[in-house]
Design an enzyme around this catalytic site. Structure first.
Site, PDB file in Angstrom:
ATOM      1  N   ASP A 115      24.327 -21.411  19.805  1.00 41.61           N
ATOM      2  CA  ASP A 115      23.534 -20.206  20.050  1.00 41.61           C
ATOM      3  C   ASP A 115      24.329 -19.331  21.018  1.00 41.61           C
ATOM      4  OD1 ASP A 115      21.691 -21.592  18.596  1.00 41.61           O
ATOM      5  OD2 ASP A 115      20.136 -21.636  20.138  1.00 41.61           O
TER       6      ASP A 115
ATOM      7  N   ASP B 202       9.591 -20.805  11.877  1.00 38.56           N
ATOM      8  CA  ASP B 202       9.194 -21.459  13.121  1.00 38.56           C
ATOM      9  C   ASP B 202       7.695 -21.695  13.072  1.00 38.56           C
ATOM     10  OD1 ASP B 202      11.812 -21.085  13.862  1.00 38.56           O
ATOM     11  OD2 ASP B 202      11.398 -19.418  15.222  1.00 38.56           O
TER      12      ASP B 202
END
Length: 244
Positions: free
Chosen positions: A10, A132
């Site tokens: 990330d 998500d």
């Protein structure tokens, strides 16, 4: 179905970071060495990696094209990447920069009609749908949006099934409560999705701690697992993960 291990990076402000449960105020920084880390992934034997543009996820406009090009050119890794995809041109640009798959997240929940068109246009092998999810007290898996502050009307099962019927091949599903927590992946959730979506490669994301977690995800019918914090903190070695 083959099983793929996705070592993940990330990126925020050019640095390798991790957020706790997606909270930008709860960041751990691991260095500014994304390319060398990707090269180690490749030499260790990984075939794929997962690359996230956290700046773009917040503000829109994918910023990692130069890094993506370097990784694709120097490592031989296939890269699954996303962050900030707001329109068709974003998808095209990321693919042109060297991505093997573009990850579509919040837009897949907010504008499914548009994303279904992209599945048809670009092909299901070039897109990963990322959903998500958070389980309600009633046991239903719902889809928080807008920084996980609101909840979509459609449920995880409903939307995932809709994409599967349209040809989706790759689903990245993160249990928000496990993200960055090193508490183990939600195997019950992934077993449910594997049963609900036969033929779809479900990627376990969030909470993976060790090789046993990877084996459990594989046994549950997943097509892959995304490895973030455990790798960065040395709790899990990539060669061990790849041998599961």
């Amino acid at each position: 179905m083959s099983f793929t291990v996705y070592p993940a990076l990330d990126i925020r402000d050019g640095r390798v970071v991790r957020l706790l449960q997606g909270d930008y105020a709860k960041q751990t920084t691991y260095g500014d060495d994304a390319l060398p880390r990707a090269q180690v992934f490749a030499t260790t034997g990984a075939r794929w990696m997962h690359l996230v543009d956290l700046d773009a996820a917040k503000a829109g406009g994918y910023t990692l094209a130069p890094l993506l090009q370097q990784i694709a050119a120097t490592t031989g890794l296939k890269v699954q990447t996303g962050g900030g995809v707001r329109g068709r041109d974003d998808v095209a640009r990321i693919l042109e920069a060297g991505a093997s798959r573009v990850v579509i997240g919040s837009l897949a929940v907010r504008q499914p009609e548009q994303v279904l068109e992209w599945l048809a246009e670009f092909g299901p092998e070039q897109l990963t749908i990322a959903l998500d999810t958070r389980q309600g007290e009633d046991g239903v898996w719902r889809l928080p949006v807008h920084g996980w502050t609101e909840t979509a009307d459609v449920t995880l099962d409903e939307l995932a099934s809709r994409y599967a019927q349209a040809g989706m091949q790759h689903l990245l599903c993160t249990d928000i409560s496990r993200d960055g927590m090193l508490s183990g992946p939600n195997i019950e959730l992934y077993a449910h999705l594997a049963e609900l979506l036969p033929g779809v490669a479900v990627q376990a994301s969030g909470g993976v701690r060790d090789a046993d977690d990877i084996r459990a995800a594989k046994a549950a019918g997943c097509g892959g697992a995304v490895l973030g914090k455990a790798l960065l903190e040395g709790r899990l070695q990539l060669d061990e993960a790849l041998s599961c």
